[in-house]
Design an enzyme around this catalytic site. Structure first.
Site, mmCIF file in Angstrom:
data_model
loop_
_atom_site.group_PDB
_atom_site.id
_atom_site.type_symbol
_atom_site.label_atom_id
_atom_site.label_comp_id
_atom_site.label_asym_id
_atom_site.label_seq_id
_atom_site.Cartn_x
_atom_site.Cartn_y
_atom_site.Cartn_z
ATOM 1 N N GLU A 17 0.848 -1.192 0.000
ATOM 2 C CA GLU A 17 0.000 0.000 0.000
ATOM 3 C C GLU A 17 0.884 1.243 0.000
ATOM 4 O O GLU A 17 0.450 2.323 0.351
ATOM 5 C CB GLU A 17 -1.024 -0.001 1.139
ATOM 6 C CG GLU A 17 -0.573 -0.526 2.458
ATOM 7 C CD GLU A 17 -1.720 -0.691 3.446
ATOM 8 O OE1 GLU A 17 -2.540 0.217 3.558
ATOM 9 O OE2 GLU A 17 -1.766 -1.729 4.116
ATOM 10 N N CYS A 47 -3.912 -3.849 4.058
ATOM 11 C CA CYS A 47 -2.988 -4.855 4.621
ATOM 12 C C CYS A 47 -3.360 -6.292 4.268
ATOM 13 O O CYS A 47 -2.569 -7.203 4.490
ATOM 14 C CB CYS A 47 -2.919 -4.705 6.136
ATOM 15 S SG CYS A 47 -2.461 -3.059 6.672
ATOM 16 N N HIS A 89 -3.440 -10.237 11.811
ATOM 17 C CA HIS A 89 -2.899 -8.952 11.360
ATOM 18 C C HIS A 89 -2.614 -8.091 12.598
ATOM 19 O O HIS A 89 -3.485 -7.944 13.461
ATOM 20 C CB HIS A 89 -3.899 -8.255 10.434
ATOM 21 C CG HIS A 89 -3.490 -6.854 10.109
ATOM 22 N ND1 HIS A 89 -2.257 -6.549 9.578
ATOM 23 C CD2 HIS A 89 -4.137 -5.666 10.273
ATOM 24 C CE1 HIS A 89 -2.159 -5.246 9.413
ATOM 25 N NE2 HIS A 89 -3.283 -4.693 9.829
#
Ligand code: COA
Length: 447
Positions: free
Chosen positions: A85, A122, A246
């Protein structure tokens, strides 16, 4: 169509070569109590890129080490997908730059490899693994493996609350048949909705509503868990040795951990055993309105968090996955893959026989989507984990003073012109080497 096991054959990590100590350096300069970082967010340091590092060099360095270690040549790789990203080009994918770097040091080329770039905050690293998995299972790979590189420079604007959770690094993963590290489940669960919690509309540094992103993370993750159970069957906490999730910062996973545990213990022997101490979980049908139900759920969750049963599960299953994150911060697309490595490294250090154990892996991307799948640890896992040198990399980082950190942040800010010198000397790695005639980036391998 192939039926053989497909999964992650090997992983390599490249951490940004600079370190920002959060309690010692950042907190005092920001006028914060160090406890906000160490206790609240669960973070001790951020890894940041030196001036000659960026998403290409970090990704290429991780991929180079992986290919060398596994004795691979470009002809063995049929696909290179980069998840990021932090891309700097709307057209030319980072994977082409990384392939170009690797072609400087390997014989042969990647001209017959399919290359791309995946974007969904993500979760894109996990999506790239998915693409590789599907490509192999469909039998389109011609016996070749896929290289997936998750690489990010997670910098926030100065004085944004997100500045506390920065990080930079890359994770390279080889997806192949008969993997040495983990096999991936075919079953997956998704929780996906149009959300506005974190975005970068034509801008380098994110606009982030941190508190909202935490709420969305939890909601989408729960949705994904329910979706996974609809195809994979009910999840029982003791079915899984580790739960790599995550990790934008460890405190986020601490919040998610207790909610996940509450969900997966509902209607199990564990709920029944805990009932004497904290009662059974509230059920919506017992309440007249949502508010009263949510309050009761909150009270039950607070009590659950304090039980020995939950704490033991958290310490065994979740906490080991956070060790690396505490020292490097958020690597966006690489974060869940760092959590997997961290957990497996802890098992290796403890001398556990983990082959055959299962991992419950939870990925998340703002915007927003969560994905849950299961991984089974393979016989070759210990050799793969022992081959990593991430401990050495972290210990060798240059420890920045606060004024040096400010310079580094400026050096990576696309809007600033700076002449900041590097803090470390490149050694056997790819470096950024200036700009080409069309504004493309140039890279060079330094012996
Ligand atoms: N001792 C112990 N804990 C402390 C403390 C101290 N001295 N001072 C603060 N804390 C705790 C706070 O209570 C809070 O914990 P809680 O959430 O359990 O209440 C935590 O430390 C963080 O403090 P807070 O004041 O909420 O920090 P903040 O307002 O500066 O922002 C984030 C924190 C996480 C919202 C912010 O860093 C952020 O936006 N990060 C980016 C998130 C992101 O990238 N999201 C997208 C991907 S999921």
């Amino acid at each position: 169509m192939t039926d053989t096991a497909v999964g992650i054959d090997a992983i390599e990590i490249h951490a940004g070569k600079l370190k920002l100590d959060l309690p010692e350096t950042f907190a005092p300069a920001m006028g914060d109590d160090p406890g906000k970082y160490t206790e609240g967010l669960g973070l001790y340091a951020s890894s940041l890129p030196d001036t000659y590092e960026d998403i290409v060099t970090m990704g290429a360095n991780a991929a180079h080490r992986l290919m060398e270690r596994k004795g691979l040549e470009p002809a063995h790789v049929g696909r290179i997908d980069v998840a990021t990203e932090s891309a700097f080009d709307h057209s030319k994918p980072v994977s082409t730059y990384i392939a170009g770097c690797l072609e400087q040091v390997f014989d042969g080329d990647f001209h017959h490899a399919n290359k791309g770039e995946r974007k969904f905050a993500c979760v894109a690293g996990t999506q790239s693994i998915d693409d590789a998995y599907n490509w192999i299972r469909a039998g389109r790979h011609r016996g070749r493996a896929a290289l997936v590189v998750a690489t990010d420079t997670a910098l926030y604007a100065r004085d944004d609350p997100g500045e506390a959770t920065q990080g930079a690094g890359a994770v390279a993963m080889l997806i192949d048949e008969d993997p040495d590290l983990v096999e991936l489940s075919t079953e997956q669960g998704y929780g996906s909705a149009d959300e506005t919690d974190f975005l970068k509309p034509q801008q380098q540094f994110p606009s982030v509503d941190g508190k909202r992103s935490m709420a969305v993370y939890l909601a989408r993750m729960r949705e994904a868990l329910v979706d996974y159970e609809s195809v994979g069957g009910n999840i029982h906490p003791e079915d899984f040795r580790l739960g790599p999730f995550h990790t934008p910062f460890p405190g986020m996973v601490r919040k998610a951990g207790v909610l996940a545990y509450r969900h997966i213990t509902r209607d199990t022997d564990i709920e029944a055993e805990l009932a004497d101490g904290i009662g059974r979980q509230p059920r919506p049908e017992a309440f007249d309105d949502d508010g009263a139900y949510m309050d009761a759920l909150g009270e039950y969750t607070d009590a659950l968090k304090e039980t020995d049963r939950y704490r033991e599960w958290y310490d065994d299953t979740i906490d080991p996955t956070l060790d690396l994150s505490r020292e490097v911060g958020n690597w966006y697309t690489g974060s869940v893959h760092v959590a997997r490595v961290s957990g497996l490294a802890a098992l290796a250090e403890a001398g556990e026989a983990a082959a055959g154990e299962r991992l419950l892996v939870g990925s998340y991307g703002s915007g927003a989507q969560a994905e849950i799948h299961v991984e089974t640890v393979q016989d070759g896992w210990l050799e793969e984990i022992d081959a990593l040198n991430v401990g050495y990399q972290l210990a060798s980082r240059y420890d920045l003073s606060f004024p040096e950190y400010e310079d580094v942040h400026d050096a990576h800010n696309f809007d600033e012109e700076t002449g900041v010198e590097e803090f470390t000397a490149p050694d056997g790695e790819f470096v950024f080497d200036g700009w080409g005639r069309m504004g493309e980036r140039k890279y060079r391998y330094v012996e």
